[in-house]
Design an enzyme around this catalytic site. Structure first.
Site, PDB file in Angstrom:
ATOM      1  N   LYS A 164      -4.417  28.019 -12.685  1.00 49.78           N
ATOM      2  CA  LYS A 164      -4.307  28.056 -14.141  1.00 49.78           C
ATOM      3  C   LYS A 164      -2.862  27.976 -14.610  1.00 49.78           C
ATOM      4  CE  LYS A 164      -8.721  30.075 -15.340  1.00 49.78           C
ATOM      5  NZ  LYS A 164      -9.487  31.057 -16.062  1.00 49.78           N
ATOM      6  N   LYS A 213     -15.405  22.234  -9.466  1.00 44.72           N
ATOM      7  CA  LYS A 213     -16.449  23.053 -10.105  1.00 44.72           C
ATOM      8  C   LYS A 213     -16.564  22.690 -11.583  1.00 44.72           C
ATOM      9  CE  LYS A 213     -14.086  27.054 -11.985  1.00 44.72           C
ATOM     10  NZ  LYS A 213     -14.195  28.410 -12.424  1.00 44.72           N
ATOM     11  N   LYS A 228     -14.838  24.919 -18.027  1.00 43.64           N
ATOM     12  CA  LYS A 228     -14.543  24.558 -19.414  1.00 43.64           C
ATOM     13  C   LYS A 228     -13.174  23.906 -19.537  1.00 43.64           C
ATOM     14  CE  LYS A 228     -12.797  29.088 -20.683  1.00 43.64           C
ATOM     15  NZ  LYS A 228     -13.232  29.924 -19.560  1.00 43.64           N
TER      16      LYS A 228
HETATM   17  N1  AQP Z   1     -19.054  26.062 -11.928  1.00 42.71           N
HETATM   18  C1  AQP Z   1     -19.477  27.306 -11.760  1.00 42.71           C
HETATM   19  N2  AQP Z   1     -20.426  27.578 -10.839  1.00 42.71           N
HETATM   20  C2  AQP Z   1     -20.873  28.854 -10.655  1.00 42.71           C
HETATM   21  N3  AQP Z   1     -20.412  29.911 -11.362  1.00 42.71           N
HETATM   22  C3  AQP Z   1     -19.461  29.688 -12.291  1.00 42.71           C
HETATM   23  N4  AQP Z   1     -18.816  30.496 -13.160  1.00 42.71           N
HETATM   24  C4  AQP Z   1     -17.943  29.757 -13.886  1.00 42.71           C
HETATM   25  N5  AQP Z   1     -18.015  28.474 -13.516  1.00 42.71           N
HETATM   26  C5  AQP Z   1     -18.947  28.378 -12.537  1.00 42.71           C
HETATM   27  C6  AQP Z   1     -19.049  31.938 -13.274  1.00 42.71           C
HETATM   28  O1  AQP Z   1     -19.295  32.244 -14.637  1.00 42.71           O
HETATM   29  C7  AQP Z   1     -18.923  33.601 -14.867  1.00 42.71           C
HETATM   30  C8  AQP Z   1     -18.172  33.727 -16.159  1.00 42.71           C
HETATM   31  O2  AQP Z   1     -16.986  33.020 -16.034  1.00 42.71           O
HETATM   32  P1  AQP Z   1     -15.730  33.225 -16.948  1.00 42.71           P
HETATM   33  O3  AQP Z   1     -16.047  33.913 -18.179  1.00 42.71           O
HETATM   34  O4  AQP Z   1     -14.618  33.748 -16.136  1.00 42.71           O
HETATM   35  O5  AQP Z   1     -15.488  31.789 -17.292  1.00 42.71           O
HETATM   36  P2  AQP Z   1     -14.564  30.948 -16.454  1.00 42.71           P
HETATM   37  O6  AQP Z   1     -14.705  31.199 -14.996  1.00 42.71           O
HETATM   38  O7  AQP Z   1     -13.231  31.130 -17.043  1.00 42.71           O
HETATM   39  O8  AQP Z   1     -15.245  29.642 -16.755  1.00 42.71           O
HETATM   40  P3  AQP Z   1     -14.572  28.356 -16.352  1.00 42.71           P
HETATM   41  O9  AQP Z   1     -15.286  27.291 -17.030  1.00 42.71           O
HETATM   42  O10 AQP Z   1     -14.479  28.311 -14.884  1.00 42.71           O
HETATM   43  O11 AQP Z   1     -13.175  28.560 -17.035  1.00 42.71           O
HETATM   44  P4  AQP Z   1     -11.816  28.017 -16.579  1.00 42.71           P
HETATM   45  O12 AQP Z   1     -11.938  26.534 -16.701  1.00 42.71           O
HETATM   46  O13 AQP Z   1     -10.885  28.635 -17.568  1.00 42.71           O
HETATM   47  O14 AQP Z   1     -11.607  28.485 -15.170  1.00 42.71           O
HETATM   48  C9  AQP Z   1     -18.100  34.034 -13.658  1.00 42.71           C
HETATM   49  O15 AQP Z   1     -18.887  34.900 -12.846  1.00 42.71           O
HETATM   50  C10 AQP Z   1     -17.825  32.759 -12.920  1.00 42.71           C
HETATM   51  O16 AQP Z   1     -17.735  32.949 -11.529  1.00 42.71           O
END
Ligand code: AQP
Length: 332
Positions: free
Chosen positions: A112, A195, A198
């Protein structure tokens, strides 16, 4: 009852399919068998800049989506992280127990901060995993249902719980990650080597649950597969097809082998058309229910207020124990 805790960020507005299949779906199941605490992690959200009005709206929207997904406030404790000040308080204690090098090894921070530019990444983003440690330890959680991307943070939680207990006396339950193999990592529909996320996904590779169902169906139909035509679950050789099979299997309950058989000799088009339909059937009521909860903010806020009260009772007790072990003079 064993205890579970997990959280989701209110950053993107809509949850994506990876959030749902990797985490939220398990939360719904675990509320039946566990003493479950689930939260919207707004403190985590501000590790990157947020518009205040949007953050507030997205926090309610995240709670509405969790209820729409099937969380039942009678069966679990649903709350907003900033409503329970103990999270920030314990995080400070845990920060002081964490090595700088140890925190620097967190791969999610490396990814990040590389994306935001090292100079623009906040100290909050750097210590985010330690706040997560506090989130989990405050509730003495036995298990933490998350996606594979969070495994390293759960390892850190275990290390810090053990370190605190060894140095200052038995205080925290050492938790385990609860990660289901089939849905541990949902991949981008356009680039199945990354993966679904967002921030890193292409718009066409990311399924947002609140998008128009028609647009979602279109994304499924244009998912990247491979030049072969055989429908077989093989993550190394056929990552795109395998991702579609995992999604299909989880949403319908059909086994992977069953799906391989069903589509034998039929080609990718048939699989994608059917999965698009499955997805539309899933997201349509989800969107409707989310709108219903959003349409009644008083009820929503009262669910969150009750949740925060229940969460605080547990968190305050753990924090008091931790403060005592650290040697803080009790306030009279
Ligand atoms: N692709 C994925 N497959 C399985 N699990 C996933 N999670 C996120 N992406 C996947 C799980 O969702 C939960 C909430 O996640 P978060 O609120 O931390 O959101 P995030 O991980 O920030 O979502 P993103 O889209 O992955 O954000 P960025 O792009 O900012 O990194 C967690 O339990 C996570 O494991």
């Amino acid at each position: 009852r064993p205890r579970v805790l997990s959280g989701i960020q209110p950053t993107a507005g809509s949850f994506h399919l990876g959030n749902y299949l990797g985490a939220v779906r398990q939360w719904v199941a675990l509320q039946e068998s566990h003493d479950a605490f689930y939260m919207v992690v707004d403190l985590h959200a501000i590790t990157v800049p947020q518009d205040p009005a949007e953050l507030r709206a997205n926090t309610r929207l995240a709670a509405a989506q969790l209820l729409a997904a099937g969380l039942d406030p009678e069966r679990c404790t649903l709350f907003v992280q900033s409503h329970v000040p103990e999270h920030a308080q314990l995080a400070w204690v845990m920060n002081c127990l964490t090595g700088f090098g140890e925190a620097s090894r967190m791969t999610q921070f490396k990814d990040k901060s590389a994306r935001h530019g090292a100079d623009r990444a906040s100290v909050g983003l750097f210590t985010y995993p330690v706040l997560q440690v506090a989130d989990i330890l405050l509730y003495q959680a036995n298990e933490v249902p998350v996606g594979e991307d969070q495994r390293q943070h759960i390892e850190l939680t275990r290390d810090l719980a053990e370190r605190f207990n060894a140095r200052l006396g038995e205080t925290f339950t050492v938790p385990s990650a609860y990660i289901l193999k089939e849905t541990a990592k949902i991949y981008d529909l356009q680039d199945p080597s990354i993966k679904m996320s967002k921030s890193a996904s292409t718009p066409k590779g990311l399924i947002n649950l609140l998008d128009e169902p028609k647009a979602t169906a279109k994304k499924v139909k244009s998912a990247v597969t491979d030049t072969d035509t055989v429908i077989r679950y093989d993550v190394a050789e056929k990552p795109g097809v395998s991702n579609l099979l995992s999604i299909y299997s989880t949403l319908t309950g059909a086994g992977i082998a069953e799906l391989e058989q069903k589509y034998a000799g039929k080609g990718y088009g048939a699989l994608k058309t059917d999965l698009a339909e499955v997805m539309v059937e899933f997201v349509t009521p989800f969107r409707d229910r989310t709108q219903e909860y959003l349409g009644d903010p008083e009820t929503l806020d009262s669910i969150l207020a009750k949740g925060a009260e229940k969460a605080r009772a547990v968190a305050a007790e753990t924090l008091a124990q931790a403060y005592d072990k650290v040697g803080f003079l009790p306030a009279k």
